[in-house]
Design an enzyme around this catalytic site. Structure first.
Site, mmCIF file in Angstrom:
data_model
loop_
_atom_site.group_PDB
_atom_site.id
_atom_site.type_symbol
_atom_site.label_atom_id
_atom_site.label_comp_id
_atom_site.label_asym_id
_atom_site.label_seq_id
_atom_site.Cartn_x
_atom_site.Cartn_y
_atom_site.Cartn_z
ATOM 1 N N HIS A 206 0.787 -1.234 0.000
ATOM 2 C CA HIS A 206 0.000 0.000 0.000
ATOM 3 C C HIS A 206 0.820 1.286 0.000
ATOM 4 O O HIS A 206 0.263 2.371 0.009
ATOM 5 C CB HIS A 206 -0.958 0.020 1.201
ATOM 6 C CG HIS A 206 -0.279 0.235 2.522
ATOM 7 N ND1 HIS A 206 0.253 -0.793 3.264
ATOM 8 C CD2 HIS A 206 -0.035 1.360 3.236
ATOM 9 C CE1 HIS A 206 0.786 -0.307 4.376
ATOM 10 N NE2 HIS A 206 0.631 0.989 4.388
HETATM 11 C C1 UD1 Z 1 -2.151 5.637 5.711
HETATM 12 C C2 UD1 Z 1 -0.835 6.178 6.277
HETATM 13 C C3 UD1 Z 1 0.237 5.111 6.163
HETATM 14 C C4 UD1 Z 1 -0.190 3.812 6.808
HETATM 15 C C5 UD1 Z 1 -1.532 3.377 6.244
HETATM 16 C C6 UD1 Z 1 -2.019 2.180 7.013
HETATM 17 C C7 UD1 Z 1 -0.416 8.604 6.025
HETATM 18 C C8 UD1 Z 1 0.340 9.617 5.268
HETATM 19 N N1 UD1 Z 1 -0.379 7.352 5.520
HETATM 20 O O1 UD1 Z 1 -1.942 5.391 4.331
HETATM 21 O O2 UD1 Z 1 1.415 5.569 6.821
HETATM 22 O O3 UD1 Z 1 0.771 2.832 6.557
HETATM 23 O O4 UD1 Z 1 -2.495 4.438 6.394
HETATM 24 O O5 UD1 Z 1 -2.980 1.441 6.320
HETATM 25 O O6 UD1 Z 1 -1.022 8.921 7.021
HETATM 26 N N2 UD1 Z 1 -9.379 4.685 1.626
HETATM 27 C C9 UD1 Z 1 -10.598 4.076 1.600
HETATM 28 N N3 UD1 Z 1 -11.166 3.716 2.785
HETATM 29 C C10 UD1 Z 1 -10.590 3.943 3.991
HETATM 30 C C11 UD1 Z 1 -9.344 4.590 4.008
HETATM 31 C C12 UD1 Z 1 -8.738 4.946 2.819
HETATM 32 O O7 UD1 Z 1 -11.176 3.830 0.541
HETATM 33 O O8 UD1 Z 1 -11.181 3.577 5.033
HETATM 34 C C13 UD1 Z 1 -8.717 5.019 0.340
HETATM 35 C C14 UD1 Z 1 -9.044 6.403 -0.213
HETATM 36 O O9 UD1 Z 1 -9.081 6.311 -1.607
HETATM 37 C C15 UD1 Z 1 -7.825 7.209 0.217
HETATM 38 C C16 UD1 Z 1 -6.705 6.184 0.123
HETATM 39 O O10 UD1 Z 1 -7.298 4.953 0.527
HETATM 40 O O11 UD1 Z 1 -7.601 8.324 -0.618
HETATM 41 C C17 UD1 Z 1 -5.499 6.486 0.995
HETATM 42 O O12 UD1 Z 1 -5.889 6.691 2.381
HETATM 43 P P1 UD1 Z 1 -4.957 7.574 3.348
HETATM 44 O O13 UD1 Z 1 -5.473 7.507 4.733
HETATM 45 O O14 UD1 Z 1 -4.730 8.921 2.762
HETATM 46 O O15 UD1 Z 1 -3.553 6.876 3.268
HETATM 47 P P2 UD1 Z 1 -3.169 5.340 3.339
HETATM 48 O O16 UD1 Z 1 -2.608 4.948 2.023
HETATM 49 O O17 UD1 Z 1 -4.307 4.565 3.902
HETATM 50 N N1 UDP Z 2 -4.075 -6.034 8.872
HETATM 51 C C1 UDP Z 2 -5.383 -6.509 8.961
HETATM 52 N N2 UDP Z 2 -6.044 -6.860 7.807
HETATM 53 C C2 UDP Z 2 -5.467 -6.750 6.571
HETATM 54 C C3 UDP Z 2 -4.141 -6.261 6.492
HETATM 55 C C4 UDP Z 2 -3.471 -5.897 7.658
HETATM 56 O O1 UDP Z 2 -5.919 -6.642 10.063
HETATM 57 O O2 UDP Z 2 -6.130 -7.074 5.568
HETATM 58 C C5 UDP Z 2 -3.379 -5.617 10.123
HETATM 59 C C6 UDP Z 2 -2.024 -6.258 10.377
HETATM 60 O O3 UDP Z 2 -2.171 -7.461 11.109
HETATM 61 C C7 UDP Z 2 -1.301 -5.189 11.174
HETATM 62 C C8 UDP Z 2 -1.865 -3.892 10.638
HETATM 63 O O4 UDP Z 2 -3.077 -4.234 9.978
HETATM 64 O O5 UDP Z 2 -1.619 -5.289 12.560
HETATM 65 C C9 UDP Z 2 -0.898 -3.232 9.666
HETATM 66 O O6 UDP Z 2 -1.504 -2.135 9.072
HETATM 67 P P1 UDP Z 2 -1.004 -1.505 7.699
HETATM 68 O O7 UDP Z 2 -0.165 -2.475 6.953
HETATM 69 O O8 UDP Z 2 -2.191 -0.938 7.038
HETATM 70 O O9 UDP Z 2 -0.150 -0.242 8.189
HETATM 71 P P2 UDP Z 2 1.405 -0.005 8.499
HETATM 72 O O10 UDP Z 2 1.793 -0.948 9.572
HETATM 73 O O11 UDP Z 2 2.155 -0.186 7.225
HETATM 74 O O12 UDP Z 2 1.456 1.427 8.906
#
Ligand code: UD1
Ligand code: UDP
Length: 359
Positions: A206
């Site tokens: 991601h």
């Molecule tokens: C965010 C964090 C990242 C973390 C990740 C965990 C920042 C800069 N990034 O990235 O560090 O590793 O979360 O998963 O804070 N979206 C949905 N539904 C949701 C949430 C997001 O559809 O519930 C989609 C939207 O299109 C959105 C995109 O995901 O624009 C990105 O979401 P965003 O929270 O901006 O960043 P992440 O890539 O999720």
């Molecule tokens: N995770 C989850 N379901 C999924 C993918 C990840 O519950 O489909 C959990 C995973 O076990 C871990 C956390 O989400 O505890 C990691 O989140 P993510 O990879 O989104 O964020 P990051 O750690 O990179 O910030």
């Protein structure tokens, strides 16, 4: 004592669940206020974690949703500020490195409210990562820095942060895993997806550096090739799903599915033959579980996972993915001793520290 916890994203919920529970038991007179920024909002990115980890419903929902970095950060700050002005907490606790973390810490510190940062001191030394900017800024303005590895202490010291602010508490993400271990070990989630324990590759991707451009499609093509040798199960993050839209290739053996709940994911992770990821938390969970992990990034802010031998950095290079079945065969399969303080007790150390701050 009044403590405000600010959470916004999937990994935040996992990191904070046991902290909220430990503070409730260790400091029964403290008032805890949980603020959900709404950065993540899909049920499988948010609500499911509260249910499975037994976290009480948030007291406030800021509903900031998706947007650019500036929009997300500004919305958190604007919506959090009046709430902090009204409640005047003694402490604001922020976990991790997401936009909600940095926005909340900046809002609190400008109001003169002390901030505790959980998972402090991690550094990839790559400022093109949005998380690295959030980490550096949050650490620079926080009062109490909770770390889970000694490299974090070195990083903070080299940035001039005094040692008395730094507290080795351990890893609260591992606390959550340990707390649910009996439940996820009993799940056998992989059979529900038609794959056998130890035989499949579990994938999560991601990071913007990978999924916001053409590398994502190269990665999916490489996964199609791997799937001719071993089944591949890929719960697709919503950012990645949005980028793949309309081009969801899936040959036989490659299954792209929606994000799964925490229990189901831990079960899939613990039974995987190997994991391919660019997630921070998953590098740590695989280290604890002793599952081979391949990280599709140029760097990691979690070097301890490499040192212990569970995690291999592939570089930001999808071509390396096709070699994973051979790399798995070369691995020893031994489960390493987890790093010190990755023991399921980190949240209690944090509660003890917070108890010492009581006015
Ligand atoms: C965010 C964090 C990242 C973390 C990740 C965990 C920042 C800069 N990034 O990235 O560090 O590793 O979360 O998963 O804070 N979206 C949905 N539904 C949701 C949430 C997001 O559809 O519930 C989609 C939207 O299109 C959105 C995109 O995901 O624009 C990105 O979401 P965003 O929270 O901006 O960043 P992440 O890539 O999720
Ligand atoms: N995770 C989850 N379901 C999924 C993918 C990840 O519950 O489909 C959990 C995973 O076990 C871990 C956390 O989400 O505890 C990691 O989140 P993510 O990879 O989104 O964020 P990051 O750690 O990179 O910030």
């Amino acid at each position: 004592m009044r403590i405000v916890h600010v959470l916004g994203t999937r990994p935040n919920f996992v990191k904070m669940a046991l902290v909220i529970a430990a503070v409730a038991t260790e400091l029964p007179d403290a008032e805890q206020v949980v603020v959900h920024t709404g950065q993540h909002y899909d049920r499988m990115m948010s609500q499911i974690f509260f249910e499975e980890l037994g976290v009480p419903e948030p007291d406030h929902m800021l509903e900031v949703g998706s947007g650019s970095h500036a929009q997300q950060t500004a919305r958190v700050m604007e919506r959090l500020e009046p709430l902090l002005v009204d409640s005047r907490p003694d402490l604001v606790v922020v976990p991790g490195d997401v936009n909600s973390t940095m926005a909340a810490s900046l809002t609190a510190v400008k109001l003169g409210i002390p901030v505790a940062h959980l998972e402090s001191g991690l550094r990839s030394f790559d400022r093109s990562m949005p998380e690295e900017v959030n980490r550096v800024l949050t650490d620079a303005i926080s009062d109490h820095l909770y770390i889970h590895s000694e490299d974090a202490r070195r990083n903070l010291s080299s940035e001039g942060i005094p040692d008395e602010k730094i507290h080795m508490v351990g890893n609260t993400m591992i606390d959550s895993l340990v707390a649910l271990e009996d439940r996820f070990r009993a799940l056998d989630a992989c059979s529900g997806h038609g794959v056998n324990p130890g035989e499949y590759l579990l994938v999560t991707l991601h990071r913007p550096a990978l999924v916001d451009g053409p590398l994502l499609f190269e990665a999916v093509e490489a996964l199609e090739r791997v799937a001719t040798r071993m089944p591949v199960l890929f719960p697709v993050h919503p950012r990645t799903k949005a980028r793949l839209a309309g081009r969801e290739a899936a040959g036989p053996g490659l299954k792209l599915i929606d994000p799964v709940g925490y229990l189901e994911f831990l079960s899939l992770e613990a039974d995987a033959g190997a994991v391919l990821t660019d997630s921070g938390g998953i590098q740590e969970e695989t280290t604890y579980l002793g599952i081979p992990c391949f990280t599709l990034r140029a760097n990691t802010e979690r070097p301890v996972t490499i040192e212990l031998g569970t995690n291999v950095l592939l570089g930001l290079d999808p071509a390396r993915i096709t070699g994973i079945p051979d790399l798995i065969a070369e691995r020893s399969g031994d489960r390493p001793t987890p790093p010190p303080f990755w023991d399921g007790r980190a949240a209690y150390r944090i509660a003890d520290h917070i108890a010492g701050l009581a006015p």
